[in-house]
Design a protein around this motif. Structure first.
Motif, PDB file in Angstrom:
ATOM      1  N   GLU A  16     -33.524  36.970  91.517  1.00 33.02           N
ATOM      2  CA  GLU A  16     -32.413  37.768  92.027  1.00 33.02           C
ATOM      3  C   GLU A  16     -31.870  38.708  90.958  1.00 33.02           C
ATOM      4  N   ILE A  17     -31.454  39.887  91.402  1.00 35.93           N
ATOM      5  CA  ILE A  17     -30.756  40.833  90.537  1.00 35.93           C
ATOM      6  C   ILE A  17     -29.252  40.640  90.742  1.00 35.93           C
ATOM      7  N   PRO A  18     -28.464  40.627  89.683  1.00 36.24           N
ATOM      8  CA  PRO A  18     -27.017  40.421  89.839  1.00 36.24           C
ATOM      9  C   PRO A  18     -26.374  41.486  90.726  1.00 36.24           C
ATOM     10  N   ASP A  19     -25.319  41.100  91.439  1.00 35.51           N
ATOM     11  CA  ASP A  19     -24.572  42.060  92.253  1.00 35.51           C
ATOM     12  C   ASP A  19     -23.760  42.996  91.364  1.00 35.51           C
ATOM     13  N   SER A  20     -23.188  42.442  90.315  1.00 34.78           N
ATOM     14  CA  SER A  20     -22.371  43.233  89.407  1.00 34.78           C
ATOM     15  C   SER A  20     -22.396  42.578  88.034  1.00 34.78           C
ATOM     16  N   GLY A  21     -21.869  43.280  87.037  1.00 35.83           N
ATOM     17  CA  GLY A  21     -21.830  42.705  85.701  1.00 35.83           C
ATOM     18  C   GLY A  21     -21.769  43.762  84.620  1.00 35.83           C
ATOM     19  N   GLU A  22     -21.743  43.308  83.384  1.00 36.97           N
ATOM     20  CA  GLU A  22     -21.725  44.211  82.236  1.00 36.97           C
ATOM     21  C   GLU A  22     -22.190  43.458  80.994  1.00 36.97           C
ATOM     22  N   PHE A  23     -22.755  44.212  80.040  1.00 31.81           N
ATOM     23  CA  PHE A  23     -23.173  43.612  78.773  1.00 31.81           C
ATOM     24  C   PHE A  23     -23.374  44.717  77.751  1.00 31.81           C
ATOM     25  N   THR A  24     -23.365  44.328  76.492  1.00 37.98           N
ATOM     26  CA  THR A  24     -23.542  45.282  75.395  1.00 37.98           C
ATOM     27  C   THR A  24     -24.904  45.066  74.744  1.00 37.98           C
ATOM     28  N   LEU A  25     -25.352  46.096  74.022  1.00 40.06           N
ATOM     29  CA  LEU A  25     -26.657  46.044  73.376  1.00 40.06           C
ATOM     30  C   LEU A  25     -26.565  46.502  71.924  1.00 40.06           C
ATOM     31  N   VAL A  26     -27.480  46.014  71.129  1.00 42.44           N
ATOM     32  CA  VAL A  26     -27.635  46.460  69.747  1.00 42.44           C
ATOM     33  C   VAL A  26     -29.111  46.747  69.535  1.00 42.44           C
ATOM     34  N   VAL A  59     -21.437  39.384  81.180  1.00 40.56           N
ATOM     35  CA  VAL A  59     -21.066  38.705  82.423  1.00 40.56           C
ATOM     36  C   VAL A  59     -21.956  39.227  83.543  1.00 40.56           C
ATOM     37  N   LEU A  60     -22.619  38.311  84.229  1.00 42.13           N
ATOM     38  CA  LEU A  60     -23.427  38.656  85.396  1.00 42.13           C
ATOM     39  C   LEU A  60     -22.852  37.922  86.600  1.00 42.13           C
ATOM     40  N   THR A  61     -22.669  38.619  87.702  1.00 45.80           N
ATOM     41  CA  THR A  61     -22.087  38.012  88.896  1.00 45.80           C
ATOM     42  C   THR A  61     -23.081  38.034  90.044  1.00 45.80           C
ATOM     43  N   TYR A  62     -23.290  36.849  90.620  1.00 39.25           N
ATOM     44  CA  TYR A  62     -24.129  36.685  91.805  1.00 39.25           C
ATOM     45  C   TYR A  62     -23.232  36.132  92.917  1.00 39.25           C
ATOM     46  N   LYS A  63     -22.797  37.029  93.815  1.00 38.61           N
ATOM     47  CA  LYS A  63     -21.883  36.630  94.897  1.00 38.61           C
ATOM     48  C   LYS A  63     -20.678  35.898  94.314  1.00 38.61           C
ATOM     49  N   ASP A  64     -20.572  34.565  94.505  1.00 38.17           N
ATOM     50  CA  ASP A  64     -19.393  33.848  94.035  1.00 38.17           C
ATOM     51  C   ASP A  64     -19.632  33.105  92.728  1.00 38.17           C
ATOM     52  N   LYS A  65     -20.769  33.375  92.083  1.00 40.79           N
ATOM     53  CA  LYS A  65     -21.100  32.720  90.814  1.00 40.79           C
ATOM     54  C   LYS A  65     -21.182  33.756  89.698  1.00 40.79           C
ATOM     55  N   SER A  66     -20.814  33.323  88.494  1.00 44.57           N
ATOM     56  CA  SER A  66     -20.909  34.208  87.341  1.00 44.57           C
ATOM     57  C   SER A  66     -21.614  33.481  86.201  1.00 44.57           C
ATOM     58  N   LEU A  67     -22.292  34.258  85.373  1.00 47.18           N
ATOM     59  CA  LEU A  67     -22.957  33.694  84.205  1.00 47.18           C
ATOM     60  C   LEU A  67     -22.535  34.460  82.963  1.00 47.18           C
ATOM     61  N   THR A  68     -22.315  33.720  81.879  1.00 45.78           N
ATOM     62  CA  THR A  68     -22.033  34.333  80.596  1.00 45.78           C
ATOM     63  C   THR A  68     -22.660  33.462  79.512  1.00 45.78           C
ATOM     64  N   TYR A  69     -22.616  33.943  78.285  1.00 44.50           N
ATOM     65  CA  TYR A  69     -23.182  33.165  77.180  1.00 44.50           C
ATOM     66  C   TYR A  69     -22.083  32.423  76.428  1.00 44.50           C
ATOM     67  N   SER A  70     -22.381  31.184  76.091  1.00 43.24           N
ATOM     68  CA  SER A  70     -21.492  30.386  75.257  1.00 43.24           C
ATOM     69  C   SER A  70     -22.361  29.567  74.314  1.00 43.24           C
ATOM     70  N   SER A  71     -22.137  29.735  73.014  1.00 44.82           N
ATOM     71  CA  SER A  71     -22.939  29.036  71.992  1.00 44.82           C
ATOM     72  C   SER A  71     -24.428  29.302  72.186  1.00 44.82           C
ATOM     73  N   GLY A  72     -24.740  30.548  72.552  1.00 44.66           N
ATOM     74  CA  GLY A  72     -26.141  30.940  72.683  1.00 44.66           C
ATOM     75  C   GLY A  72     -26.826  30.480  73.950  1.00 44.66           C
ATOM     76  N   LYS A  73     -26.072  29.867  74.892  1.00 38.48           N
ATOM     77  CA  LYS A  73     -26.670  29.386  76.125  1.00 38.48           C
ATOM     78  C   LYS A  73     -25.979  30.016  77.337  1.00 38.48           C
ATOM     79  N   LEU A  74     -26.755  30.212  78.396  1.00 35.93           N
ATOM     80  CA  LEU A  74     -26.176  30.716  79.636  1.00 35.93           C
ATOM     81  C   LEU A  74     -25.330  29.639  80.285  1.00 35.93           C
ATOM     82  N   VAL A  75     -24.110  29.998  80.648  1.00 31.26           N
ATOM     83  CA  VAL A  75     -23.200  29.053  81.286  1.00 31.26           C
ATOM     84  C   VAL A  75     -22.839  29.590  82.663  1.00 31.26           C
ATOM     85  N   LEU A  76     -22.957  28.730  83.664  1.00 33.19           N
ATOM     86  CA  LEU A  76     -22.677  29.120  85.044  1.00 33.19           C
ATOM     87  C   LEU A  76     -21.269  28.691  85.423  1.00 33.19           C
ATOM     88  N   GLY A  77     -20.551  29.594  86.077  1.00 34.46           N
ATOM     89  CA  GLY A  77     -19.202  29.266  86.541  1.00 34.46           C
ATOM     90  C   GLY A  77     -18.875  30.014  87.811  1.00 34.46           C
TER      91      GLY A  77
END
Length: 382
Positions: free
Chosen positions: A91-101, A112-130
């Motif tokens: 799946e491709i996220p519905d919405s989100g944002e991120f930075t690059l180097v 932050v990546l948002t899939y309908k009612d779920k969001s994913l972000t990084y914490s301590s180098g791991k993807l966290v779902l909320g």
């Protein structure tokens, strides 16, 4: 020898044991299924991020391209000033944002990546779902989230919305007008229709060009081309039918309500939409069942004229000398504008009204080239 069967007490004991096993097993199975869905969503996110980095690397082959950030709206990824073609297994996220180097996505809380009612972000180098943060949104019609840009808990004209038009597609709309308890939303870009298997968002390959009313639909060669533009006495039959075909699978969108605001016009009764001619009579052969979207009215876009960029985004703006202070972000070659449901001076006029290039509201020939359709839907305020 007489065989002995189970006693009632023994049968009840077995049933109780099975019930206990079910009570224990079912929640475990549900948890396993939910965990599998979460892991699948994480894998989709990881695959998506890798696909973005690959797309940026490919762009670099055509010239230096080093964006600092990317955004996702309605599943469309834009990095810097480019819209990326991201192909991903999942799946491709519905919405989100991120930075690059240097072309690499920063794996931190800024992503932050948002899939309908779920969001994913990084914490301590791991993807966290909320759960997705919807606090800045106002729900609309059960299928849309309005970005409350003024943070006043009200819906205002020009505010961006994300609408789940069916189970597969989440598109961006803007609040076009508000009428009592109903809100009219206009899609951020045109749509196209080639066949029941080939339709969607208009682009350079599929510009979605269509006549306001064709000679065949007008069915009167002697008057169709009266004057420089043609006779618009029967209304936008061709454009409306085209729009209907491009949006008829928007199953989450309620059927169009009676929108007979400008007489003569369109009228929807019991799910069937008909059109009236300049004499107020129904046009023969024009009946659309469960119409989901309409064309905007000229009165709804009268204030465009280069100030409300969302009304003329995703239109060919190249070489038109747009004022940079209100120039929209996106331009698509070959798409010159979109039709309204209105004609200049009413349906007796020789011209149909459309919004053109830099937001100018013009009246021109009924078969003006490069002009398409942009859906307007009506939803109730929750």
């Amino acid at each position: 020898m007489k065989e002995k069967g189970f006693t009632l007490i023994e049968l009840l004991a077995v049933i109780v044991i099975l019930a206990i096993i079910a009570l224990i097993a079912v929640p475990i199975i549900i948890d396993i299924i939910e965990d599998s869905k979460k892991e699948a969503l994480k894998r989709s996110a990881e695959n998506y991020l890798k696909a973005v980095e690959l797309a940026i690397a490919k762009e670099n082959l055509n010239g230096e391209f080093n964006p600092n950030n990317c955004t996702i709206e309605s599943g469309i990824t834009k990095c810097g000033d480019k819209t990326l073609n991201v192909t991903v297994d999942g799946e491709i996220p519905d919405s989100g944002e991120f930075t690059l180097v240097n072309g690499t996505i920063k794996k931190d809380s800024t992503m932050v990546l948002t899939y309908k009612d779920k969001s994913l972000t990084y914490s301590s180098g791991k993807l966290v779902l909320g759960e997705a943060d919807l606090t800045k949104y106002i729900k609309l019609g059960g299928i849309c989230k309005v970005v409350d840009s003024n943070e006043n808990d009200t819906i205002d004209v020009g505010e961006k919305t994300f609408c789940q038009v069916n189970d597969e597609n989440n598109y961006t709309f803007y609040v076009l007008s508000i009428e009592g308890s109903n809100v009219n939303l206009i899609m951020e870009r045109n749509v196209y229709y080639n066949s029941d298997t080939d339709y969607g968002l208009a682009d350079e390959t599929h510009t979605g060009e269509v006549e306001w009313i064709s000679k065949a639909d007008f069915n009167d060669d002697s008057t169709w081309k009266q004057g420089p533009g043609g006779n618009s006495g029967k209304g936008p039959i061709t454009a409306m039918r085209y729009l209907y075909n491009a949006t008829k699978d928007w199953t989450n969108v309620p059927n169009l309500k009676d929108a007979n605001r400008e007489l003569p016009g369109i009228e929807t009764i019991s799910g069937v939409t008909k059109m009236k001619d300049k004499s107020g009579n129904y046009v023969d052969g024009f009946e659309l069942t469960n119409l989901k979207a309409r064309l905007p009215y000229s009165s709804e876009i009268a204030d465009a004229n280069g100030t409300n960029s969302y009304l003329y985004d995703y239109i060919d703006l190249n070489g038109w000398g747009i004022n940079e202070s209100y120039k929209p972000e996106n331009s698509i070659t070959g798409i010159n504008g979109y039709w309204t449901a209105s004609a200049a001076g009413g349906f007796i006029s020789y011209y149909a009204i459309y919004i053109y290039n830099w937001g100018s509201v013009n009246a021109d020939a009924l078969d003006m080239t490069g002009v398409g359709v942009r859906p307007v839907i009506t939803l109730s305020i929750n």
